[in-house]
Design a protein around this motif. Sequence first.
Motif, PDB file in Angstrom:
ATOM      1  N   ASP A   1       0.836  -1.202   0.000  1.00  0.00           N
ATOM      2  CA  ASP A   1       0.000   0.000   0.000  1.00  0.00           C
ATOM      3  C   ASP A   1       0.870   1.250   0.000  1.00  0.00           C
ATOM      4  N   ARG A   2       0.395   2.266  -0.700  1.00  0.00           N
ATOM      5  CA  ARG A   2       1.030   3.587  -0.659  1.00  0.00           C
ATOM      6  C   ARG A   2      -0.087   4.625  -0.557  1.00  0.00           C
TER       7      ARG A   2
ATOM      8  N   SER B   1      11.995   0.811  -5.481  1.00  0.00           N
ATOM      9  CA  SER B   1      11.213   1.142  -6.667  1.00  0.00           C
ATOM     10  C   SER B   1       9.824   0.553  -6.473  1.00  0.00           C
ATOM     11  N   PHE B   2       8.813   1.385  -6.556  1.00  0.00           N
ATOM     12  CA  PHE B   2       7.418   0.976  -6.375  1.00  0.00           C
ATOM     13  C   PHE B   2       6.692   1.016  -7.704  1.00  0.00           C
ATOM     14  N   ALA B   3       5.977  -0.056  -8.031  1.00  0.00           N
ATOM     15  CA  ALA B   3       5.226  -0.143  -9.289  1.00  0.00           C
ATOM     16  C   ALA B   3       3.746  -0.339  -8.970  1.00  0.00           C
ATOM     17  N   PRO B   4       2.942   0.697  -9.075  1.00  0.00           N
ATOM     18  CA  PRO B   4       1.521   0.549  -8.738  1.00  0.00           C
ATOM     19  C   PRO B   4       0.746  -0.270  -9.752  1.00  0.00           C
ATOM     20  N   ILE B   5      -0.135  -1.100  -9.229  1.00  0.00           N
ATOM     21  CA  ILE B   5      -1.155  -1.752 -10.049  1.00  0.00           C
ATOM     22  C   ILE B   5      -2.341  -0.808 -10.194  1.00  0.00           C
ATOM     23  N   TYR B   6      -2.741  -0.208  -9.071  1.00  0.00           N
ATOM     24  CA  TYR B   6      -3.828   0.764  -9.047  1.00  0.00           C
ATOM     25  C   TYR B   6      -3.298   2.090  -8.522  1.00  0.00           C
TER      26      TYR B   6
ATOM     27  N   GLU C   1      -2.425   4.339  -3.826  1.00  0.00           N
ATOM     28  CA  GLU C   1      -1.801   3.374  -4.724  1.00  0.00           C
ATOM     29  C   GLU C   1      -1.572   2.034  -4.033  1.00  0.00           C
ATOM     30  N   TYR C   2      -1.604   1.004  -4.856  1.00  0.00           N
ATOM     31  CA  TYR C   2      -1.421  -0.373  -4.383  1.00  0.00           C
ATOM     32  C   TYR C   2      -0.659  -1.114  -5.464  1.00  0.00           C
ATOM     33  N   GLY C   3       0.371  -1.877  -5.069  1.00  0.00           N
ATOM     34  CA  GLY C   3       1.120  -2.586  -6.087  1.00  0.00           C
ATOM     35  C   GLY C   3       2.231  -3.439  -5.532  1.00  0.00           C
TER      36      GLY C   3
ATOM     37  N   THR D   1      -2.805  -3.825 -17.722  1.00  0.00           N
ATOM     38  CA  THR D   1      -2.774  -3.004 -16.510  1.00  0.00           C
ATOM     39  C   THR D   1      -1.354  -3.004 -15.957  1.00  0.00           C
ATOM     40  N   PRO D   2      -0.888  -1.867 -15.423  1.00  0.00           N
ATOM     41  CA  PRO D   2       0.464  -1.831 -14.865  1.00  0.00           C
ATOM     42  C   PRO D   2       0.605  -2.740 -13.646  1.00  0.00           C
ATOM     43  N   GLY D   3       1.826  -2.806 -13.135  1.00  0.00           N
ATOM     44  CA  GLY D   3       2.077  -3.531 -11.897  1.00  0.00           C
ATOM     45  C   GLY D   3       3.014  -4.705 -12.023  1.00  0.00           C
ATOM     46  N   PHE D   4       3.660  -4.855 -13.191  1.00  0.00           N
ATOM     47  CA  PHE D   4       4.745  -5.821 -13.326  1.00  0.00           C
ATOM     48  C   PHE D   4       6.031  -5.005 -13.296  1.00  0.00           C
ATOM     49  N   GLY D   5       6.638  -4.932 -12.114  1.00  0.00           N
ATOM     50  CA  GLY D   5       7.777  -4.053 -11.919  1.00  0.00           C
ATOM     51  C   GLY D   5       9.083  -4.683 -12.371  1.00  0.00           C
ATOM     52  N   GLU D   6       9.951  -3.867 -12.940  1.00  0.00           N
ATOM     53  CA  GLU D   6      11.291  -4.309 -13.325  1.00  0.00           C
ATOM     54  C   GLU D   6      12.295  -3.254 -12.915  1.00  0.00           C
TER      55      GLU D   6
END
Length: 300
Positions: free
Chosen positions: A96-97, A121-126, A139-141, A173-178
């Motif tokens: 959660d952010r 590094s944070f990658a949000p899904i939502y 944000e959540y991810g 949808t985003p949220g696959f962080g690299e």
Amino acid sequence: MSLRRRSSRVPQLLLAASLLGALLAPPAAAASAHHSPSGGTGGAGGTGGAGGGLPLRVATYNIHAGAGIDGVFDLDRQTAELRSLNADVIGLQEVDRHWGSRSEWRDLAGELARRLRMYVSFAPIYSLDPAEPGGPRAEYGVAVLSRHRIVSAENHEITRLSTQDPNPVPAPTPGFGEVVVRVRGLPVHVYVTHLDYRPDPAVRVAQVADTRRIMAEDRGPKILLGDLNAEPAAPELAPLWRELTDADPGAPTFPAQGPVKRIDFVAVSKDRTGVRRAWVPESLASDHRAVVADLLLRRR
């Protein structure tokens, strides 16, 4: 399904919190955090392994938005658990952010990074509009914590079935962080993911295809960390094992109390990354247990 790759690769010094939620600046004191504390693998400062390989300890942990198996939000407890892993790189899920009251509207990725003296590094899904005008986005991810400096970051789109839409359909949808980190000069690609939880594997099938396509665009050592919401022998995961080795820890990860299945994974590229050992520490700090693996990176 063919999806356009969403890329936000930028130089580290230009990244900011507002750019796909990537937070790469640690506390000033973290400049010394490139070396593992006593007992760690010493990925940045170690002497190397057999055949000149580079040791790196990695972990994956679904932090359940900061709550333990008891449902109580306790970031101190999770900080202690993460510190005990003594990992150089950690992939986090259910992060959660400023998301809501369940995590006290806090930036969990940022707080954990500061406490552990790691880059993040944070990658949000939502990423939703703030609850109050002028406030931070909810944000959540997923996130990556690293003792090694993060030199670039991307938030890729993969197929998802939204939990925020009352009538969802599978969509990119985003949220696959690299992230790319440098281990003694060697660029290493680290990916963190959280796959669909539903019993029907159809969305996970698409997500695995997206994951393989995205990872195939990169070269060098690759590490996939995540909650895949399926067990190792699940048919929908089978394509992953064509290019990746499952760092099988030999123990289940879920639920944290009396675990009966392994749905949390460390997986590595077969050609450039070896697994020395892997294990699942006992802990009730989340509803999942972590997976930790000692790896050996090969330059060629």
